[in-house]
Design an enzyme around this catalytic site. Structure first.
Site, short mmCIF file in Angstrom:
data_model
loop_
_atom_site.label_atom_id
_atom_site.label_comp_id
_atom_site.label_asym_id
_atom_site.label_seq_id
_atom_site.Cartn_x
_atom_site.Cartn_y
_atom_site.Cartn_z
N ARG A 27 0.83 -1.22 0.00
CA ARG A 27 0.00 0.00 0.00
C ARG A 27 0.86 1.26 0.00
NH1 ARG A 27 2.48 1.99 3.34
NH2 ARG A 27 2.61 1.62 5.57
N HIS A 34 0.91 7.14 11.51
CA HIS A 34 0.93 6.87 12.96
C HIS A 34 -0.36 7.35 13.62
CE1 HIS A 34 4.98 5.22 13.38
NE2 HIS A 34 5.32 6.05 12.42
N SER A 124 4.66 -1.96 3.18
CA SER A 124 3.89 -3.05 3.82
C SER A 124 3.99 -4.39 3.13
CB SER A 124 2.42 -2.67 3.94
OG SER A 124 2.29 -1.57 4.72
N ASP A 170 -2.32 -1.00 7.24
CA ASP A 170 -1.69 -1.74 6.15
C ASP A 170 -2.55 -2.93 5.72
OD1 ASP A 170 0.20 0.05 6.88
OD2 ASP A 170 1.65 -1.41 7.62
C1 GLA Z 1 3.37 0.85 9.88
C2 GLA Z 1 2.22 0.15 10.63
C3 GLA Z 1 0.90 0.87 10.41
C4 GLA Z 1 1.01 2.36 10.68
C5 GLA Z 1 2.22 2.94 9.95
C6 GLA Z 1 2.45 4.39 10.30
O1 GLA Z 1 3.18 0.73 8.50
O2 GLA Z 1 2.11 -1.18 10.22
O3 GLA Z 1 -0.09 0.30 11.22
O4 GLA Z 1 1.04 2.64 12.04
O5 GLA Z 1 3.41 2.22 10.23
O6 GLA Z 1 1.39 5.16 9.86
#
Ligand code: GLA
Length: 378
Positions: A27, A34, A124, A170
């Site tokens: 993604r 965050h 991700s 994600d």
């Molecule tokens: C990682 C985590 C998500 C999110 C992002 C920051 O990708 O897996 O859940 O917290 O960081 O936005």
């Protein structure tokens, strides 16, 4: 998406016969970083890069995996309560165990999988892997979990089997993506809306700093802990429900670090809403402005940037790119850039050159197309 023929041939080689083919994407996230574990908004979209798996149930209780990218095999029993020690295989193991816990009768299966999500880029790859197997195994073993429940299976896997206390963004994006649309998810109640994303004069471009981040054992969990401490003091479940006034009242009781973490989150929740408003007016310059503000917050207050990412964002600003910021968890990975079409090639050339001069390594441009979520291919 990688070539499925290669994976199918590998499946024949390792296990014999044909398998079912499934895909789940990585993604991007336009804005809302965050915020997910703080009950806020996120604005992700699925991409064409992802994990593809060829899978076939094998009648027993043994799972046989071949990870094509690693050229490594792993075997475990679905009833094994420990699972493989190798972190690379704990994602699939966790998904299996969580599906079983949710009532899906997952039995043994053989699988070959691989993908093209750049590792450590903040796109991700792990959520793509979890979503691919969650979706595939639920389908093949007759489960009835909806896509949100499958996203939560992936998230629980990160929490319990990998040790990253991630939010839902994600896995949500990997499961719910739709071609040509970004999604605004309200992480407090799980409601989401699709926003068509087809700006005529702008393109999204990711630039991988090629500095790898590893959320396992990283300060990611510490950031979350800071947020939870402030929320607890404010008497709210998540920071989303803490007002600016409340945060200021609490300031004397907070460490400077916790205060700054919370200040970033409150600002970011507001910025997602500002971006939605701007999008309704097709005001992409305003979208970009908010992206730069996000980067400032992530770098100064949330402290999840690094010199390479700051440099890429500064270069984007210097060259007149409409918006740029680090994307994903941080600590390396890539920037997301909103670039006017006429600037695209020039920016790309120049940023690659200046990055090499400054850090002695190459950054890697990653073009993105907004795409569909987890699906069965064959
Ligand atoms: C990682 C985590 C998500 C999110 C992002 C920051 O990708 O897996 O859940 O917290 O960081 O936005």
């Amino acid at each position: 998406m990688i070539d499925t023929d290669t994976l199918r041939q590998a499946f024949v080689h390792h296990f014999g016969g044909e398998g079912f083919v499934f895909f789940a994407p990585g993604r991007i996230n336009l804005i809302g970083e965050h915020t997910d574990y703080n009950g806020g908004f996120v604005f992700p979209g699925a991409v064409t890069q992802g994990i593809t798996a060829v899978i076939h149930p094998n009648q027993g209780a043994t799972v046989n995996l071949f990870a094509a990218d690693l050229q490594r095999r792993c075997t475990f029993d679905v009833n094994d309560s420990e699972g493989p020690a190798d972190i690379n295989f704990r994602y699939v193991y966790g998904v299996v165990r969580e599906l079983i816990a949710a009532g899906v009768a997952v039995g043994g299966f053989d699988a070959v999988y691989g993908g093209d999500v750049p590792l450590g880029a903040g796109m991700s790859s792990s959520a793509a892997l979890e979503s691919c197997f969650a979706f595939a195994l639920c389908t093949l073993f007759g489960g009835h979990l909806d896509r949100m429940a499958l996203a939560r299976i992936g998230q629980a896997t990160e929490h319990k089997y990998v040790g990253v206390k991630c939010g839902i963004m994600d896995q949500f994006a990997s499961m719910h993506g739709r071609e040509g649309s970004l999604m605004r998810l309200d992480c407090r109640n799980g409601q989401f809306e699709y926003f068509p994303w087809q700006p005529k004069d702008y393109q999204l471009l990711l630039i991988n700093s090629c500095v790898k981040h590893e959320l396992v054992g990283s300060p990611y969990n510490e950031r979350r802990a800071s947020c939870e401490r402030v929320a607890a003091l404010a008497g709210v479940e998540t920071l989303r429900d803490c007002s600016w006034e409340k945060l200021e009242t609490l300031r004397p009781q907070l460490s400077d670090e916790d205060y700054r973490r919370a200040r970033y989150v409150l600002g970011e929740v507001d910025r997602v809403l500002a971006v939605c408003e701007a999008l309704q007016k097709d005001d992409y310059e305003e979208v970009g402005r908010q992206m730069y503000l996000t980067h400032e917050g992530l770098s100064r207050d949330y402290a999840v940037s690094c010199p390479e990412l700051d440099f890429l964002v500064d270069e984007a600003r210097r060259m007149g790119v409409s918006g740029a910021r680090l994307m994903g968890g941080g600590f390396g990975g890539c920037t997301i850039n909103l670039v006017r079409a006429e600037l695209y090639d020039r920016f790309l050339d120049e940023v690659q050159r200046t990055y090499r001069t400054r850090f002695g390594i190459d950054c890697q441009p990653i073009p993105v197309a907004i795409s569909d979520g987890a699906k069965r291919l064959q």
